[in-house]
Write an enzyme that holds these catalytic residues in place. Structure first.
Site, mmCIF file in Angstrom:
data_model
loop_
_atom_site.group_PDB
_atom_site.id
_atom_site.type_symbol
_atom_site.label_atom_id
_atom_site.label_comp_id
_atom_site.label_asym_id
_atom_site.label_seq_id
_atom_site.Cartn_x
_atom_site.Cartn_y
_atom_site.Cartn_z
ATOM 1 C CB SER B 49 10.593 20.390 -18.067
ATOM 2 O OG SER B 49 10.113 21.271 -19.049
ATOM 3 N N GLY B 229 9.921 21.028 -22.529
ATOM 4 C CA GLY B 229 9.498 19.642 -22.426
ATOM 5 C C GLY B 229 10.585 18.784 -21.827
ATOM 6 N N GLY B 231 13.193 15.348 -21.260
ATOM 7 C CA GLY B 231 14.025 14.382 -21.969
ATOM 8 C C GLY B 231 14.954 14.997 -22.992
ATOM 9 C CB CYS B 256 13.220 25.055 -21.887
ATOM 10 S SG CYS B 256 14.168 23.951 -20.847
ATOM 11 C CG ASN B 298 13.603 21.866 -15.405
ATOM 12 O OD1 ASN B 298 14.458 20.978 -15.369
ATOM 13 N ND2 ASN B 298 12.304 21.604 -15.395
ATOM 14 C CE1 TYR B 301 20.456 15.033 -23.983
ATOM 15 C CE2 TYR B 301 18.610 15.384 -22.474
ATOM 16 C CZ TYR B 301 19.499 14.526 -23.120
ATOM 17 O OH TYR B 301 19.440 13.188 -22.912
ATOM 18 C CG HIS B 339 11.935 27.730 -17.893
ATOM 19 N ND1 HIS B 339 10.885 27.144 -18.539
ATOM 20 C CD2 HIS B 339 12.916 26.807 -17.863
ATOM 21 C CE1 HIS B 339 11.192 25.904 -18.877
ATOM 22 N NE2 HIS B 339 12.426 25.670 -18.473
ATOM 23 C CD GLU B 341 8.367 29.579 -18.172
ATOM 24 O OE1 GLU B 341 9.067 30.262 -18.948
ATOM 25 O OE2 GLU B 341 8.631 28.400 -17.875
#
Lengths: 1069, 359
Positions: B49, B229, B231, B256, B298, B301, B339, B341
């Site tokens: 990411s 991911g 952007g 995410c 993280n 957006y 997240h 995980e």
């Protein structure tokens, strides 16, 4: 769940007088708790017998009792005040134990008082080792192999099963008192006898030793619905085996990777959840450094020393949040004060590292066994923050106020490598310097790690500093460059440290640094690593590019704090600093405080307008002064630590507010002081400074024995003794000159008179004396260790008048602006001055509390320019109708090989208050508070009295005998008393064949020991051993005839605790 | 003595931060962002990411416990640069295999150290995330400007997503508990997410970001997972379209960016945060039972708008109230912004993966 409306009135239990293991941190947490209760408009009652605390300051709560933390007294208060709830988690182990006692005795139930915060069941789950272990097994958290023993035999059996070495921990004690390591059965038996005795419930845990493992701590907060956050993680640089209170600690953890950290974090939360703690809880783990595996060591289901440290390290106020939780709030309902926007429900992110170093009392106690272990010995601590570990370490070291500005230490240079290696095997207060010296000698780092258990990561950091120190030796003041200075500053070197290494003056480096434009940049502690805008005015220095401090408009005054808590300079000075700041705020001045003690109220960032968490050296103070462009600095409230900066700061052009540094110098320089007193025609005991044994013997002829002798280079009565003849003097001088022959020894006539103490405020024209205090111990006992009584009842009005006159003369002659403290001796109807301090003293909090005056505030107003006449305070203040005594509290049982009996050198760590309608009632309560056992009439007293005091003792012996006391004595005392018809059983001294005295003491039959030594500090003597054994076995011991006198009177009075009067602060005056 | 060359971070707003370059010595550009995570640096560096970004570590001492190749979240480091206050040259931990500097050199990643990172973070907080370039001191100004101007991460997902579909077969540990067959749409998926699925005895097919509806359906998965991911999620138009087509037909979960894409596919909207949520201390509230969890986050957006019908918000950020999780029985959807995980971060919300099993 918001506020619990059932809470109408709450009783907060404090931690009592400062002792080792329970210090200023509980005043900080108590004060924080009370601030929240006030904010929530809850009627609050406090009981705490620590009279030097901010927590017991008027206005902190609705009603304040400075009364003994004793179950009967608390019951009286509960009946009188009828609280709906009680909080016991803010006052350390003392409060928690008291709370359990109140519960078990049914007092809470009977009076319908409910506990706020963590429930009894949860406290027991955390505190009772058996229950805790069971709970851990239930949730499958690994605990160290071991079992519980209630007697020596079963203890030995357990050890055999789990194999030596083992560690012993008594249940329900603070700071690991009475615990220890045993490598074999003999050692185990010794520890067990003591540990079983000292545990409140006669229970000890015997565990497999995991010495050398990493010690990791988590501060967890859990709310009422089970939300948990980890406020701070900490890693002890010293591994398991050294009490965390005696360890150098770093936050956050450094050598754990994410996977390891998260496993421990989850375990911590699971444990706190399983124990159902509501509020703050400390969880300790041992982690194998070789291969990841861990054990849960213990939890502290309350506010602790670590939580105070964590609060200061992160900016997250654990005590405040815990109090909110106790009131019913949950984490997502509590605003994070630091940001003012986000909630308390998050985990602080640090963008700096924090190092804590303990402050040990070994400089005071030269004979002490300094070996660190599972029993805590430190009296206080310093903390330093920086952007790198080297720098935090260097800042912390110079904060210790031990005159160390680098890791290079003269003492360690004198040892051979072999000796150094041995020295680091048994850790003591100077181990870090020995390690640095070994690294300097290119000793193998891995080997040091193997010996000490200290992780190579930290050793490499020490090595970085040592390498830098060595490289610096290639430079001189002529070729040191701007870049080089900057590099050293970044790693935390002080100007003085650099100067010492390149052999020039500190001022040369400072000037050069300023010329090069190298100044510290101050960064904010904001709990969130800069992610959110913060409003906390809490700063630390680094040497980077961006300075975050915004200089505000208006008059700014810097108050210099008192540094780490140590013997002779305890929280009473923090009390003064805080009150000074509050008084300045009232006067509309912007306040800035600089201090380095994480356990204090003064370093709570809500107290002052700005807090600089920095060392208290000239350089660090000057940096803040220059940046803030302060109007002036106030030094007279931070004890010796701050006042000693006066002269130099003035020289550097700083406006030192209050009494001028020149005047201060006149009281500290013996010759100038003599001249001053002579000019004022004020008497002082005859004295002289001498440099050889012969000079001493000559002086003795003039001064005449007994004499008080002390080295000139130490403060606070260190190394002071009373000598009675030429032999003793010669002996003493030989010893001193062997250690240091450069400094002279001061010899004074010893006057065995009554000591009188006065604190006064002077504005240059008039003085104001809040009260005259009398010491109950004869002169010769350090004033800090003496029981002090107010009002001084049996002092004639004439004497009082004289005392006031002398105080006025001295104050005006020195043009004192602010505080002055004078100690007098009345001897054969003459008044002698023995000491003058132009600063706030240890007794300010005492006299303020019993007179209902805020003396510090009055002094601060005077310092700001007001006049005593205008504010209505002149002359001697009206005396109260009750009697108050300040009783010192000792921690000597926690310091192996330290003398117990009182002398000119201060030994107490705290003080407590007793207030009564009569002196004896006040004393009785003072004794209760100080945990001095008052034996019943039919008790057994062991007496061992030196020859020249036997006669004086006889009267007391007769009176005690009349009460029904049975005596046991050593041969001399036995023979003497028998001659006068007193029944006494004889025991054999240690030096006699088949000695049994120590066994008798350890057997537990003795209720009180009266041991009047001829002289103390001889640790090979019988008396010394007897005193140590009794202290370690929690038996009250009286070592002076004055104490015997008052104990006899108190015993004769035969107080019943139910008859005692209790007084809230409002009722004293 | 330090021999690292002097270098500067230049931001698009003209601000400059000075330090020394280490690791792979070369000039690089990227979007400058920060994480407040105090540990788990290796997991962060390898988190896809962060692709193309310049990551500032707010914790000043990085590399303390070294590097271990088991902590990698992807095959290679995808970020462009790393900025730290101080790099640690002498790490120590029983698992440490490599030091910081060597690790960056091996991975050909540029680092900048001895930077006043707090000052930089405060600048990002004030101005938002900015583009910037780490350049050696002698680099001409116009060259730096050009690097910053030319920096473009519009196609970053395409660059890092798997090119071809691949399978991860079930690891039978307990034959009685056969897990789901999961189709992962890879926008830069972290290894530890896959590992969580593997732990739950799943059979996995990983698709590129532009896999189409039919291709996925043909595999007959029990569950679609849209991964995290880098952007702007709106750049993944093809993924949004595919997810849109799958809605209501197969159970879909996401983490995410996957969560944001699900939001967009449902007809919602996403917006950019001023400087993102990056750290491992982010509190979120489960709106179903009011429990609070500390999570690893993280993202730049967030779902700023969502059709209300049939969709429940399950989690909310305590700090700024933004949406942290959604679910919809009708649309057969569950997704979270944080997240679960972790890696790095707290393990408190691993149960989310169990929740994904039963949508």
């Amino acid at each position: 769940m918001p506020f619990n409306h059932k809470i109408k009135k709450i009783l907060v239990i404090g931690s009592g007088a400062t002792v080792i293991g329970q210090g200023a941190e509980f005043d900080y947490s108590g004060a924080q708790a009370c601030a929240i209760l006030k904010q929530e408009n809850i009627e609050t009652v406090i009981i705490n017998d620590n009279l030097a605390s901010i927590m017991t300051e008027k206005g902190v709560a609705n009603t304040i009792y400075i009364e003994p933390l004793n179950i009967e007294i608390v019951e009286k208060i509960i009946i009188k005040e009828k609280p709906s709830h009680i909080i016991g988690s803010m006052g350390g182990q003392t409060a928690l134990n008291l709370l359990l006692e109140l519960q078990n005795e049914g007092i809470l139930g009977k009076n319908k008082v409910r506990v706020a915060g963590t429930s009894f069941e949860s406290i027991e789950n955390g505190e009772d080792r058996k229950k805790f272990k069971k709970l851990m097994q239930k949730i499958k958290q690994p605990v160290i192999k071991g079992d519980i023993a209630n007697d020596v035999i079963s203890g030995v059996k357990i050890a055999e099963e789990i194999d030596y070495p083992v560690v012993v921990r008594p249940a329900y004690t603070l700071a690991g008192t009475g615990g220890g390591y045993a490598k074999n059965e003999k050692e185990l038996r010794e520890i067990l006898i003591c540990a079983i005795n000292i545990s409140a419930i006669g229970q000890v845990m015997i565990e497999k030793s995991i010495k050398g493992w990493k010690e990791i701590e988590f501060e967890v907060i859990r709310d009422n619905i089970g939300n948990c956050v980890v406020v701070c993680s900490m890693e002890n640089i010293d591994p398991v085996g050294i009490h965390t209170g005696d360890s150098i600690v770093i936050a956050p953890t450094q050598t754990l990777n994410n996977v390891e950290y998260q496993i421990l974090r989850s375990a911590a939360i699971e444990i706190v959840n399983a124990a159902k703690i509501n509020g703050g809880c400390n969880v300790q783990f041992a982690v194998n450094p070789k291969k990841f595996e861990y054990y849960v060591i213990e939890i502290n289901p309350r506010i602790s020393r670590s939580s105070a440290l964590a609060s200061k390290a992160t900016g997250y106020p654990i005590a405040k949040i815990s109090t909110k939780i106790a009131l019913g709030y949950n984490l997502d309902e509590i605003i994070n004060e630091v940001t003012g926007k986000t909630y308390a429900c998050f985990e602080p992110a640090l963008d700096y590292c924090v190092i804590k170093i303990p402050k040990w009392p070994f400089d005071k106690f030269l004979t002490a066994k300094k070996q660190l272990g599972t029993k805590m010995m430190a009296t206080g601590e310093v903390m330093a923050l920086s952007n790198n570990i080297e720098s935090a370490l260097m800042k912390a070291i110079r904060s210790l106020d031990i005159n160390q500005h680098s890791l290079e230490n003269d003492d360690s240079k004198t040892y051979r490598t072999q000796e150094l290696k041995r020295k680091i095997e048994t850790p003591d207060d100077e181990r870090i310097f020995y390690i640095a010296e070994l690294i300097r000698r290119e000793y193998n780092l891995e080997k040091i790690s193997e010996i000490t258990g200290i992780n190579l990561f930290f050793l490499n950091k020490i090595k970085n500093i040592v390498v830098m120190e060595e490289e610096l030796k290639n430079y001189s003041i002529d070729n040191i460059t701007s870049n080089l200075i900057k590099k050293y500053k970044q790693k935390g070197f002080s100007d003085k440290g650099i100067a010492e290494i390149i052999k020039c003056k500190e001022s040369q480096i400072s000037n050069l640094r300023i010329e090069y434009g190298i100044f510290p940049t101050y960064k904010m502690v904001d709990t969130c690593a800069g992610e959110f805008e913060a409003v906390s005015p809490y700063y630390y220095s680094t040497y980077e590019n961006h300075n975050e401090v915004i200089i505000t408009e208006g008059k700014r005054i810097l108050v210099v704090g008192s540094g780490p808590t140590k013997i002779g300079q305890g929280i009473e000075f923090d009390y003064c600093s805080v009150n000074c700041v509050l008084a300045l705020k009232k006067a509309g001045v912007q306040t800035i405080i600089i201090n380095n003690n994480p356990a204090t109220v003064s370093t709570d960032f809500n107290i002052s307008d700005k807090l600089y968490f920095e060392p208290l050296t000239l350089e660090d103070v000057m940096n803040v002064v220059s940046l803030e462009k302060v109007f002036g600095v106030i030094l007279q409230f931070g004890g010796q630590t701050s006042i000693k900066l006066a002269t130099t700061l003035k020289k550097m052009g700083v406006n030192v507010l209050g009494t001028s540094p020149e005047s201060i110098d006149k009281t500290e320089n013996r010759e100038k002081f003599d001249v001053l007193l002579e000019n004022l025609k004020i008497k002082r005991p005859k004295g002289k400074a001498i440099n050889t044994v012969q000079e001493g013997l000559d002086a003795a002829k003039e001064i005449i024995y007994p004499m008080l002798v002390r080295p000139s280079y130490v403060l606070g009565g260190q190394g002071m003794e009373i000598v009675y003849n030429d032999d003793e003097l010669t002996n003493y001088l030989n010893n001193i000159f062997k250690k240091n022959n450069k400094n002279s020894v001061l010899i004074d006539k010893y006057l065995e008179g009554i000591e009188i103490e006065v604190d006064a405020v002077c504005d240059g024209d008039n003085i104001f004396v809040p009260g005259i205090m009398k010491h109950l111990n004869r002169a010769g006992v350090h004033s800090g260790d003496s029981i002090s009584i107010y009002p001084a009842n049996d002092i004639s009005n004439n004497t009082k008048k004289k005392i006031i006159e002398i105080t006025e003369k001295i104050s005006l002659a020195l043009n004192v602006i602010g505080m002055i403290n004078i100690q007098f001796i009345e001897f054969e109807n003459e008044i002698y001055v023995i000491e003058v301090n132009l600063r706030s003293s240890r007794t300010i909090s005492y006299i303020s509390k019993v007179t209902d005056l805020n003396v510090v505030e009055i002094a601060t107003r005077i310092i700001l320019g007001e006049k005593l006449k205008d504010i209505g305070f002149t002359g001697l203040f009206k005396e109260i109708e009750l009697f108050a005594v300040k009783v010192p509290v000792f921690s000597t049982e926690k310091l192996p090989m330290v003398e117990i009996s009182l002398g000119p050198e201060m030994r107490s760590t705290g003080e407590t208050l007793g207030v009564g309608k009569t002196i004896l009632e006040a004393l009785y309560k003072g004794f209760l508070g100080a945990k001095i056992n008052i034996p019943p009439h039919e008790s057994i007293i062991l007496a061992t009295i030196c020859d020249n005091k036997k006669e004086e003792f006889l009267d007391y012996a007769k009176r005690l005998f009349m009460l029904g006391v049975r005596f046991i004595g050593t041969i001399g005392t036995t023979t003497y008393l028998r001659n006068y018809g007193i029944e006494i059983q004889s025991v054999r001294k240690i030096s006699e064949p088949n000695s049994n005295i120590l066994e008798v003491i350890q057997s537990g039959v003795i209720d009180l020991i009266i041991d009047i030594p001829k002289r103390n500090n001889n640790y090979e003597s019988d008396g010394f051993k007897i005193r140590r054994i009794s202290a370690e076995n929690n038996i009250t011991i009286l070592t002076s005839m004055d104490a015997v006198n008052y104990m006899t009177q108190v015993m004769e009075k035969n107080f019943d605790e139910s008859d005692l009067n209790i007084f809230s602060l409002d009722e004293i005056f | 003595m330090n021999t690292n060359p002097k270098a500067t971070l230049s931001l698009e707003n003209g601000m400059k931060f000075y330090g020394e370059m280490f690791g792979d010595i070369k000039n690089i550009a990227g979007e400058v962002i920060f994480t407040t995570s105090m540990l788990g640096y290796q997991e962060s560096f390898t988190d896809p990411s962060y692709a193309k970004q310049i990551l500032v570590m707010t914790y000043p001492n990085i590399g303390n416990y070294g590097f271990n190749f088991d902590f990698e979240e992807s095959e290679k480091i995808l970020l462009n640069g790393i900025i730290v206050n101080e790099k640690c040259d002498n790490s120590n931990n029983s698992l440490s295999e490599m030091n910081f500097e060597a690790y960056l050199r091996q991975n050909k990643i540029t680092g900048l150290c001895n930077v006043d990172t707090r000052a930089l973070v405060l600048a990002i907080r004030e101005y938002g995330n900015l583009r910037g370039a780490i350049c050696l001191s002698e680099t001409p100004a116009h060259e730096i400007k050009q690097m910053i101007d030319e920096f473009d991460d519009t196609n970053v997902i395409q660059e890092i997503s798997t090119k071809n579909k691949y399978y991860i077969s079930r690891k039978y540990k307990d034959i009685t508990k056969i897990g789901l067959k999961i189709a992962v749409i890879d926008l830069g998926c972290k290894k530890s997410i896959i590992n969580e699925f593997i732990k739950r005895e799943s059979e996995i097919v990983v698709f590129p970001f532009d896999a189409d509806f039919q291709e996925i359906r043909d595999e007959k998965p029990d569950l679609i997972f849209v991964s995290n991911g880098p952007g702007n999620p709106k750049n993944a138009t093809k993924t949004i379209e595919t997810v849109n087509a799958l809605i209501g037909k197969i159970n879909i979960c996401g983490i995410c960016m996957g969560h944001q894409i699900i939001g967009l596919a449902l007809g919602g909207d996403t917006s950019k945060l001023k400087f993102g949520h990056r750290g491992i201390n982010h509190p979120v509230k489960n709106l179903m039972n009011n429990k609070i969890y500390i999570t690893s986050q993280n993202h730049n957006y967030f779902i700023s708008n969502l059709p209300k019908k049939y969709i429940d918000i399950t989690f909310q950020s305590i700090n700024d109230g933004t949406i942290e999780g959604i679910c919809s029985e009708k649309f057969m959807i569950k997704s979270v912004q944080f997240h679960p995980e972790a890696s790095p971060g707290p393990l408190d919300v691993k149960f989310i993966f169990d929740d994904f099993q039963n949508i």
